[in-house]
Scaffold this active site. Structure first.
Site, PDB file in Angstrom:
ATOM      1  N   CYS A   1       0.988  28.525  34.171  1.00 50.72           N
ATOM      2  CA  CYS A   1       1.170  27.068  34.133  1.00 50.72           C
ATOM      3  C   CYS A   1       1.145  26.488  35.539  1.00 50.72           C
ATOM      4  CB  CYS A   1       2.506  26.737  33.454  1.00 50.72           C
ATOM      5  SG  CYS A   1       2.950  25.005  33.633  1.00 50.72           S
TER       6      CYS A   1
ATOM      7  N   HIS B   1       9.734  25.536  31.511  1.00 46.78           N
ATOM      8  CA  HIS B   1       8.451  25.315  30.837  1.00 46.78           C
ATOM      9  C   HIS B   1       8.635  25.040  29.347  1.00 46.78           C
ATOM     10  CE1 HIS B   1       4.069  25.893  30.433  1.00 46.78           C
ATOM     11  NE2 HIS B   1       4.337  26.520  29.315  1.00 46.78           N
TER      12      HIS B   1
ATOM     13  N   HIS C   1       7.639   0.843  26.348  1.00 47.60           N
ATOM     14  CA  HIS C   1       7.004   0.973  25.034  1.00 47.60           C
ATOM     15  C   HIS C   1       6.930   2.455  24.718  1.00 47.60           C
ATOM     16  CE1 HIS C   1       5.549  -3.204  25.040  1.00 47.60           C
ATOM     17  NE2 HIS C   1       5.208  -3.023  26.305  1.00 47.60           N
TER      18      HIS C   1
ATOM     19  N   HIS D   1       6.543  16.930  31.599  1.00 47.55           N
ATOM     20  CA  HIS D   1       6.087  16.191  32.790  1.00 47.55           C
ATOM     21  C   HIS D   1       5.597  14.808  32.407  1.00 47.55           C
ATOM     22  CE1 HIS D   1       2.233  17.537  31.171  1.00 47.55           C
ATOM     23  NE2 HIS D   1       1.677  16.555  31.863  1.00 47.55           N
TER      24      HIS D   1
ATOM     25  N   CYS E   1       4.712  25.012  36.642  1.00 46.11           N
ATOM     26  CA  CYS E   1       5.925  25.824  36.775  1.00 46.11           C
ATOM     27  C   CYS E   1       6.227  26.116  38.250  1.00 46.11           C
ATOM     28  CB  CYS E   1       5.769  27.141  36.007  1.00 46.11           C
ATOM     29  SG  CYS E   1       6.211  27.038  34.260  1.00 46.11           S
TER      30      CYS E   1
ATOM     31  N   GLU F   1       1.116  -9.577  29.496  1.00 42.60           N
ATOM     32  CA  GLU F   1       2.572  -9.677  29.281  1.00 42.60           C
ATOM     33  C   GLU F   1       3.194 -10.637  30.288  1.00 42.60           C
ATOM     34  OE1 GLU F   1       4.636  -5.977  29.143  1.00 42.60           O
ATOM     35  OE2 GLU F   1       3.775  -5.408  27.209  1.00 42.60           O
TER      36      GLU F   1
ATOM     37  N   HIS G   1       7.089  -1.081  31.715  1.00 42.36           N
ATOM     38  CA  HIS G   1       6.489  -2.328  32.195  1.00 42.36           C
ATOM     39  C   HIS G   1       7.571  -3.186  32.842  1.00 42.36           C
ATOM     40  CE1 HIS G   1       2.935  -2.376  29.106  1.00 42.36           C
ATOM     41  NE2 HIS G   1       2.690  -1.612  30.149  1.00 42.36           N
TER      42      HIS G   1
ATOM     43  N   CYS H   1      -2.209  15.462  25.933  1.00 43.31           N
ATOM     44  CA  CYS H   1      -1.485  16.105  27.011  1.00 43.31           C
ATOM     45  C   CYS H   1      -1.974  17.547  27.130  1.00 43.31           C
ATOM     46  CB  CYS H   1       0.008  16.059  26.713  1.00 43.31           C
ATOM     47  SG  CYS H   1       0.991  16.775  28.015  1.00 43.31           S
ATOM     48  N   SER H   2      -2.276  17.961  28.343  1.00 36.68           N
ATOM     49  CA  SER H   2      -2.952  19.239  28.556  1.00 36.68           C
ATOM     50  C   SER H   2      -1.970  20.395  28.666  1.00 36.68           C
ATOM     51  CB  SER H   2      -3.793  19.157  29.826  1.00 36.68           C
ATOM     52  OG  SER H   2      -2.980  18.800  30.936  1.00 36.68           O
TER      53      SER H   2
ATOM     54  N   GLN I   1       3.634  11.073  34.414  1.00 35.88           N
ATOM     55  CA  GLN I   1       2.717  10.684  35.485  1.00 35.88           C
ATOM     56  C   GLN I   1       3.137   9.345  36.068  1.00 35.88           C
ATOM     57  OE1 GLN I   1      -1.493  11.324  35.041  1.00 35.88           O
ATOM     58  NE2 GLN I   1      -1.205  12.387  33.104  1.00 35.88           N
TER      59      GLN I   1
ATOM     60  N   LYS J   1       2.778   2.071  -2.155  1.00 36.71           N
ATOM     61  CA  LYS J   1       2.895   2.541  -3.544  1.00 36.71           C
ATOM     62  C   LYS J   1       1.762   3.482  -3.911  1.00 36.71           C
ATOM     63  CE  LYS J   1       5.251  -1.559  -5.355  1.00 36.71           C
ATOM     64  NZ  LYS J   1       4.606  -2.795  -4.884  1.00 36.71           N
TER      65      LYS J   1
ATOM     66  N   ARG K   1       0.816  -1.224   0.000  1.00 37.61           N
ATOM     67  CA  ARG K   1       0.000   0.000   0.000  1.00 37.61           C
ATOM     68  C   ARG K   1       0.846   1.268   0.000  1.00 37.61           C
ATOM     69  NH1 ARG K   1      -5.219   1.167   2.378  1.00 37.61           N
ATOM     70  NH2 ARG K   1      -4.026   2.151   4.032  1.00 37.61           N
TER      71      ARG K   1
ATOM     72  N   HIS L   1      10.934  -3.167  30.544  1.00 37.55           N
ATOM     73  CA  HIS L   1      11.027  -2.588  29.196  1.00 37.55           C
ATOM     74  C   HIS L   1      10.109  -1.388  29.105  1.00 37.55           C
ATOM     75  CE1 HIS L   1       7.640  -5.465  29.042  1.00 37.55           C
ATOM     76  NE2 HIS L   1       7.090  -4.585  28.223  1.00 37.55           N
TER      77      HIS L   1
ATOM     78  N   HIS M   1       4.446  21.904  29.529  1.00 39.33           N
ATOM     79  CA  HIS M   1       5.505  21.798  30.544  1.00 39.33           C
ATOM     80  C   HIS M   1       5.971  20.335  30.608  1.00 39.33           C
ATOM     81  CE1 HIS M   1       7.437  23.623  34.184  1.00 39.33           C
ATOM     82  NE2 HIS M   1       7.769  22.345  34.263  1.00 39.33           N
TER      83      HIS M   1
ATOM     84  N   ASN N   1       2.745  11.174  28.662  1.00 35.18           N
ATOM     85  CA  ASN N   1       1.959  11.523  27.478  1.00 35.18           C
ATOM     86  C   ASN N   1       2.530  12.835  26.998  1.00 35.18           C
ATOM     87  OD1 ASN N   1       0.039   9.473  27.448  1.00 35.18           O
ATOM     88  ND2 ASN N   1      -1.275  10.563  28.877  1.00 35.18           N
TER      89      ASN N   1
HETATM   90  P1  H2U Z   1      -1.428  15.433  31.319  1.00 29.46           P
HETATM   91  O1  H2U Z   1      -1.397  16.747  30.630  1.00 29.46           O
HETATM   92  O2  H2U Z   1      -0.426  14.467  30.782  1.00 29.46           O
HETATM   93  O3  H2U Z   1      -2.814  14.899  31.433  1.00 29.46           O
HETATM   94  O4  H2U Z   1      -0.883  15.690  32.804  1.00 29.46           O
HETATM   95  C1  H2U Z   1      -1.284  16.730  33.601  1.00 29.46           C
HETATM   96  C2  H2U Z   1      -1.666  16.134  34.906  1.00 29.46           C
HETATM   97  O5  H2U Z   1      -1.504  17.121  35.902  1.00 29.46           O
HETATM   98  C3  H2U Z   1      -3.128  15.708  34.906  1.00 29.46           C
HETATM   99  O6  H2U Z   1      -3.214  14.365  35.318  1.00 29.46           O
HETATM  100  C4  H2U Z   1      -2.594  17.109  36.763  1.00 29.46           C
HETATM  101  C5  H2U Z   1      -3.772  16.643  35.912  1.00 29.46           C
HETATM  102  O7  H2U Z   1      -4.718  15.951  36.693  1.00 29.46           O
HETATM  103  N1  H2U Z   1      -2.776  18.443  37.300  1.00 29.46           N
HETATM  104  C6  H2U Z   1      -2.793  18.628  38.666  1.00 29.46           C
HETATM  105  O8  H2U Z   1      -2.640  17.674  39.411  1.00 29.46           O
HETATM  106  N2  H2U Z   1      -2.955  19.876  39.177  1.00 29.46           N
HETATM  107  C7  H2U Z   1      -3.155  21.000  38.424  1.00 29.46           C
HETATM  108  O9  H2U Z   1      -3.336  22.090  38.947  1.00 29.46           O
HETATM  109  C8  H2U Z   1      -3.150  20.888  36.937  1.00 29.46           C
HETATM  110  C9  H2U Z   1      -2.939  19.524  36.357  1.00 29.46           C
HETATM  111 ZN    ZN Z   2       5.226  25.370  33.170  1.00 28.15          ZN
END
Ligand code: H2U
Ligand code: ZN
Length: 334
Positions: free
Chosen positions: A44, A109, A294, A160, A47, A176, A275, A154-155, A162, A22, A20, A292, A158, A147
């Site tokens: 932010c 940031h 991913h 980061h 920050c 696994e 994992h 991702c929101s 989790q 091609k 595919r 490992h 900055h 993420n």
């Molecule tokens: P993501 O953008 O990867 O979802 O990570 C941001 C995380 O930060 C998200 O899980 C947390 C959100 O719940 N967060 C706080 O704990 N406090 C805040 O004031 C903003 C975001």
């Molecule tokens: Zn920041």
């Protein structure tokens, strides 16, 4: 020719359709230049010195890695109330208990993990080790992940990641673990040790490696530029990562993530996570497990052209056009 490839870690298959490639397509679409970020963004919540929305807590004036309890946790530490018996076998549920933390990789940031100097990346790996050690005793499973990018939901730019810890073994880990244990029983060796030996011999899917780690586009990759990070020693979880492995991992991450950013000339979005053997695993399970990571980047042909997992993928099984061998070659060239 179209063919299916087997994922020995999960038992799943992926459909590969190289012919595919091609078909005509309009070519790479360049992303509009990303808006310039400030070193410190007063709005932010991650920050240094800023007030977070959720808890109203004020971040310290941190200078390295900073970890805090997620203000909007998906899992909470409350002990579960006594469960009434299920009203029906179609309404089964279980209590879930745990903890969620956020890990800021840097006070800056405007930088991504890939842009941090190797010593700063090593500080992130050290924090992963410390967080794992802190949480694994009271939990069955600690998921460390990042993420990255708006495309991955991702929101906040900055840098980061989790950490989620739970008192249960999630689906992916259960599968696994079962597959690695079965391989160890059948062959007397760890599945991922055998796989690593195969990939180092073949060479064509290896993207980057050093004395202690290797990154390969796995033979069974689903995402176009998916990679698997493997230790070249028998390491089953983050407890077994020593200072030498930590430094080598930082170097490998710097190498790999830089390639991703250069591939399409944009900060590569991805989901990257670790994992390893669950907490309180049996000796047999620990012998079979290999730590490992991913890395699942969604991009296919440029900064704005992503692979969508829809249609056949949602209804049947994942499908890809670009072969893992071609993807690895492009990452090696980047
Ligand atoms: P993501 O953008 O990867 O979802 O990570 C941001 C995380 O930060 C998200 O899980 C947390 C959100 O719940 N967060 C706080 O704990 N406090 C805040 O004031 C903003 C975001
Ligand atoms: Zn920041």
């Amino acid at each position: 020719m179209p063919h299916r490839r087997h994922n020995p870690l999960t038992g799943d298959w992926v459909l590969v359709s190289p012919q595919r490639q091609k078909r005509p397509w309009r070519g790479t679409v360049e992303a509009p230049p990303a808006p310039a970020l400030q070193r410190h963004d007063p709005d932010c919540p991650l920050c240094p010195r800023n007030r977070r929305g959720g808890s109203g807590a004020v971040n310290p004036d941190y200078t390295g890695v900073f970890v805090f309890d997620n203000d909007y946790p998906a899992l909470t530490p409350e002990a579960p109330a006594a469960q009434p018996p299920p009203p029906s076998p179609f309404a089964r549920s279980r209590p879930a208990r745990g903890a969620c933390r956020v890990i800021c990789f840097s006070p800056r940031h405007d930088l991504t993990l890939s842009q941090l100097p190797p010593a700063r990346i090593e500080a992130v790996v050290a924090a992963w080790r410390a967080q794992y050690a802190d949480l694994i005793g009271a939990h069955r499973w600690v998921q460390i992940f990042e993420n990255k990018g708006a495309m991955m939901g991702c929101s906040n730019p900055h840098p980061h990641g989790q950490i989620w810890a739970g008192d249960f073994v999630p689906n992916e880990l259960r599968r696994e673990g079962q597959r690695q244990l079965a391989h160890h029983r059948a062959h007397g060796a760890a599945l991922l040790d055998d796989y690593m030996a195969f990939e180092m011999r073949a060479g064509e899917r290896v993207v980057a490696h050093n004395e202690h780690w290797a990154a390969v586009v796995p033979y069974w990759a689903v995402w176009p530029f998916e990679t698997l990070l493997l230790p070249r020693r028998a390491v089953c979880d983050f407890d077994q990562v020593d200072d030498q492995l930590q430094a080598a991992l930082a170097a490998l991450l710097k190498n790999l993530l830089g390639r991703y950013d250069r591939l399409f000339g944009c900060p590569m979005p991805y989901c990257l996570g670790w994992h390893g053997a669950p907490g309180k695993a049996t000796a047999a399970a620990r012998a079979a497990w290999r730590l490992h990571a991913h890395c699942y980047p969604p991009l296919l042909r440029g900064a704005t052209v992503r692979k969508h997992m829809v249609g056949y993928e949602m209804l049947c099984e994942p499908q890809r056009d670009l072969t893992p061998e071609d993807a690895a070659a492009r990452l090696r060239d980047a």
